[in-house]
Write an enzyme that holds these catalytic residues in place. Structure first.
Site, short mmCIF file in Angstrom:
data_model
loop_
_atom_site.label_atom_id
_atom_site.label_comp_id
_atom_site.label_asym_id
_atom_site.label_seq_id
_atom_site.Cartn_x
_atom_site.Cartn_y
_atom_site.Cartn_z
N ASP A 47 0.60 -1.65 0.43
CA ASP A 47 -0.04 -0.33 -0.26
C ASP A 47 0.92 1.77 0.01
O ASP A 47 0.55 2.26 0.43
CB ASP A 47 -1.10 -0.13 0.90
CG ASP A 47 -1.83 -0.98 1.23
OD1 ASP A 47 -2.67 -1.47 0.08
OD2 ASP A 47 -2.37 -1.51 2.15
N HIS A 253 28.47 8.94 -9.16
CA HIS A 253 27.43 8.79 -8.67
C HIS A 253 27.31 8.87 -7.25
O HIS A 253 26.40 7.85 -6.99
CB HIS A 253 26.45 8.68 -9.63
CG HIS A 253 26.05 9.58 -11.23
ND1 HIS A 253 26.03 9.75 -11.73
CD2 HIS A 253 26.70 11.07 -11.19
CE1 HIS A 253 26.18 10.09 -12.82
NE2 HIS A 253 26.56 10.84 -12.06
N ASP A 270 27.48 17.15 -2.98
CA ASP A 270 26.87 17.39 -4.35
C ASP A 270 25.26 17.32 -3.51
O ASP A 270 24.71 16.37 -3.93
CB ASP A 270 26.74 16.51 -5.55
CG ASP A 270 26.31 17.15 -6.44
OD1 ASP A 270 25.41 18.13 -6.66
OD2 ASP A 270 26.81 16.85 -7.26
N ASP A 281 21.51 22.55 -7.33
CA ASP A 281 22.59 21.67 -7.41
C ASP A 281 23.84 22.66 -7.67
O ASP A 281 24.34 23.10 -8.55
CB ASP A 281 22.33 21.57 -9.52
CG ASP A 281 23.14 19.70 -9.52
OD1 ASP A 281 23.77 19.82 -8.60
OD2 ASP A 281 23.46 19.81 -10.91
N HIS A 360 33.46 13.91 -17.16
CA HIS A 360 32.41 14.89 -17.51
C HIS A 360 32.09 16.64 -17.67
O HIS A 360 33.07 16.63 -18.23
CB HIS A 360 31.41 14.69 -15.86
CG HIS A 360 31.96 15.70 -15.27
ND1 HIS A 360 31.92 16.65 -14.40
CD2 HIS A 360 32.57 15.00 -13.77
CE1 HIS A 360 32.41 17.46 -13.54
NE2 HIS A 360 32.69 16.45 -13.32
N HIS A 364 25.14 21.69 -17.15
CA HIS A 364 23.61 20.46 -18.29
C HIS A 364 23.02 21.66 -17.60
O HIS A 364 22.79 22.58 -16.53
CB HIS A 364 23.74 19.39 -17.26
CG HIS A 364 23.33 19.93 -16.08
ND1 HIS A 364 22.85 19.77 -14.93
CD2 HIS A 364 24.38 19.33 -14.63
CE1 HIS A 364 22.73 19.92 -13.36
NE2 HIS A 364 24.27 19.57 -13.80
N HIS A 371 18.59 18.22 -14.55
CA HIS A 371 18.77 17.71 -15.30
C HIS A 371 18.14 18.42 -16.63
O HIS A 371 17.04 17.62 -17.24
CB HIS A 371 20.33 16.74 -16.26
CG HIS A 371 21.10 15.93 -15.42
ND1 HIS A 371 21.92 14.95 -15.99
CD2 HIS A 371 21.64 16.60 -14.48
CE1 HIS A 371 22.71 15.36 -14.64
NE2 HIS A 371 23.13 16.01 -13.97
N GLU A 394 30.74 23.22 -13.24
CA GLU A 394 30.96 22.11 -12.50
C GLU A 394 32.31 21.49 -13.22
O GLU A 394 31.97 20.05 -13.08
CB GLU A 394 29.24 21.31 -11.75
CG GLU A 394 29.33 20.35 -12.83
CD GLU A 394 27.56 19.64 -12.39
OE1 GLU A 394 28.10 18.33 -12.07
OE2 GLU A 394 26.43 20.00 -13.21
N TYR A 398 39.22 14.15 -10.34
CA TYR A 398 39.30 12.71 -9.62
C TYR A 398 40.11 11.97 -10.05
O TYR A 398 40.87 11.30 -10.95
CB TYR A 398 37.48 12.34 -9.95
CG TYR A 398 36.54 13.34 -9.78
CD1 TYR A 398 35.97 13.71 -8.91
CD2 TYR A 398 36.69 14.14 -11.33
CE1 TYR A 398 35.34 14.84 -9.05
CE2 TYR A 398 35.36 14.44 -11.49
CZ TYR A 398 34.36 14.91 -10.80
OH TYR A 398 33.36 15.72 -10.23
N ARG A 415 35.18 18.77 -7.24
CA ARG A 415 34.02 19.07 -7.75
C ARG A 415 33.75 20.52 -6.97
O ARG A 415 32.86 20.48 -5.90
CB ARG A 415 32.93 18.30 -8.20
CG ARG A 415 31.86 18.83 -8.72
CD ARG A 415 31.09 17.96 -9.60
NE ARG A 415 30.23 17.12 -8.97
CZ ARG A 415 30.64 16.19 -7.82
NH1 ARG A 415 31.55 15.68 -8.66
NH2 ARG A 415 29.82 15.25 -7.38
N GLU A 417 30.22 23.26 -8.23
CA GLU A 417 29.15 22.91 -8.97
C GLU A 417 28.39 24.36 -8.29
O GLU A 417 27.91 24.45 -7.38
CB GLU A 417 28.17 22.14 -8.48
CG GLU A 417 27.53 22.58 -9.16
CD GLU A 417 26.86 20.74 -9.62
OE1 GLU A 417 27.16 20.10 -8.62
OE2 GLU A 417 25.74 20.33 -10.66
N1 GLY Z 1 23.67 16.65 -9.19
C1 GLY Z 1 23.85 16.40 -10.45
C2 GLY Z 1 24.88 16.78 -11.32
O1 GLY Z 1 25.31 17.69 -10.63
O2 GLY Z 1 24.69 16.74 -12.45
MN MN Z 2 25.21 19.46 -11.33
MN MN Z 3 25.29 18.73 -8.72
#
Ligand code: GLY
Ligand code: MN
Ligand code: MN
Length: 451
Positions: A47, A253, A270, A281, A360, A364, A371, A394, A398, A415, A417
């Protein structure tokens, strides 16, 4: 007919304005009828359901957040007034005792300003009638098999009545493609919510910096973040928070968030809250004990310099990829200077050997989705930035343990961001309140632990 201008005393005026913009786009595209359903509830077990989140496109056009709803916009050939019709759950006292308030069609029409509203149970019966003799159906196929089937059934019902002179739409247009273009440039209502989401989320990062000390667990830090999001009204985190100590920061991630934070390690967080359907973000990275080692500071300042170069590149007319290229140049040179890579700057960029440490992109789109909607390329050309667009900045670096890497750099993951709104003169960093200079972070953490 949709009123054309928002008024300050109507919180749903901005949504009507968006429906009007969609109607104009549909008219330019030859008219027709649009169907935008909301998301369905997802069972978790027995439920229990996953927390409900309305579909972003539906929410963008309506402000309506109840499940089991759909928006139909009837434009016809564009020669008569367009109609926005909501289909939603009926009032039901029995269900409202268990699950809470429902607007019902009449209440929703009045509060949210639709031209008409009906019970969701009537939609399948009315769809064929709504689709008959329309030049096009504006719908996004392939996102929900249930809705695809309902649309197919309605189209077939119209086709089956062709002997009576009714015609099914000759074309199916992707309504999300139009909405993606609209969502790419935020209106003032959206920007106000995003600034507030950013303010709450920067507060959460500051709270985490004050809280962290050697020996605490990643999940304790996550709890501090969630507490701060929720106590200021965020409905949820905008995505699963990443609270990554030491080597975990090199897992992009990482969401395990169950390890102890050790003296001498860096912590990468993050995390951002979602407020009124809009995401924040933010990533910050700082030493668990408040003091950067030499190697940690070298990598950190390199990423901070790369971020500054990327932010400098955000301005109207620049392409989406320019901030990334600016960050990449700084990062690649830094990797050479720190002897993490060898060769020339051009060779590092050309061969993409930097991807060992920076795998990366720098940005974005950000908005209702973390995203967010919107194309990154138009054909071969990267999307040009324009005022009102929101993107993250960002860059990261690493460094995993490896024989050919100096030991001082092992397991350092950084990172940084921030969220940038493109303005006429450049950009506004709406997440600047979370400290990121080494001296500012150190001062904040020192103050917290001596207070
Ligand atoms: N937190 C997801 C990204 O930075 O894209
Ligand atoms: Mn991001
Ligand atoms: Mn992020």
């Amino acid at each position: 007919m949709e009123p054309s201008s928002p008024t300050a005393d109507n919180p749903f005026a901005a949504y009507r304005q968006r429906r009007l913009s969609l109607i104009e786009r549909m008219i330019r595209g030859g008219g027709g009828v649009a169907l935008v359903p909301t998301a369905s509830e997802q069972p978790r077990n027995r439920d229990t359901h996953y927390p409900y989140r309305a579909d972003s496109y539906f929410q963008y056009l309506t402000g309506f957040t109840e499940p089991e709803a759909a928006l139909v916009i009837v434009v016809g050939s564009g020669d008569a007034a367009a109609q926005s019709i909501l289909f939603c759950r009926e009032k039901n006292l029995e269900r409202e005792i268990w699950d809470g308030f429902r607007h019902g069609p009449d209440g929703a029409r009045e509060v949210f300003g639709f031209d008409a509203a009906h019970a969701i149970g009537e939609l399948d019966g009315k769809l064929a009638e709504l689709l008959a003799d329309q030049p096009a159906l504006w719908f996004s196929i392939g996102h929900d098999a249930g809705w695809d089937g309902r649309i197919a059934a309605a189209l077939n019902k119209v086709r089956a009545e062709s002997r009576t002179g009714k015609r099914a739409p000759a074309a199916i247009r992707d309504v999300r493609a139009e909405l993606d273009n609209m969502r790419l440039v935020k209106d003032d209502t959206e920007l106000a919510i995003m600034r507030r989401a950013a303010e709450i989320s920067t507060g959460a990062h500051v709270r985490a910096m004050r809280f962290v000390a050697p020996g605490c667990f990643e999940y304790e830090v996550e709890a501090e973040l969630l507490h701060e999001f929720r106590r200021h009204g965020c409905e949820y985190p905008a995505y699963t928070s990443i609270v990554a100590g030491g080597a975990n920061a090199c897992v992009l991630h990482y969401v395990g968030n169950d390890q102890v934070l050790r003296d001498g390690d860096l912590l990468l967080i993050d995390a951002g809250g979602e407020l009124g359907g809009y995401a924040s973000d933010i990533t910050r990275c700082f030493p668990v004990n408040g003091r950067f080692s030499g190697a940690q500071a070298d990598v950190y300042d390199l990423v901070l310099d790369a971020q500054a170069a990327a932010i400098e590149a955000v301005r109207p007319g620049a392409s989406f990829i320019e901030p990334h290229e600016a960050a990449l140049k700084v990062l690649a040179q830094g990797m050479l200077d720190l002897k993490l890579l060898s060769g020339s700057l051009d060779a590092v960029i050309e061969s993409e050997s930097y991807k060992r440490y920076f795998m990366h992109r720098t940005s974005h789109w950000l908005g209702k989705d973390v995203h967010d909607a919107g194309e990154y390329k138009e054909g071969e050309r990267w999307t040009p930035l324009a005022p009102g667009m929101v993107l993250t900045i960002e860059p990261g670096c690493y460094i995993r343990q490896a024989d050919d890497v100096p030991q001082a750099f092992w397991n350092i993951g950084v990172r940084i961001e921030d969220d940038a709104v493109v303005t006429a003169g450049g950009c506004e960093i709406i997440t600047a309140a979370a400290p990121k200079k080494i001296a500012d972070i150190a001062a904040l953490m020192r103050g917290a632990h001596t207070a």
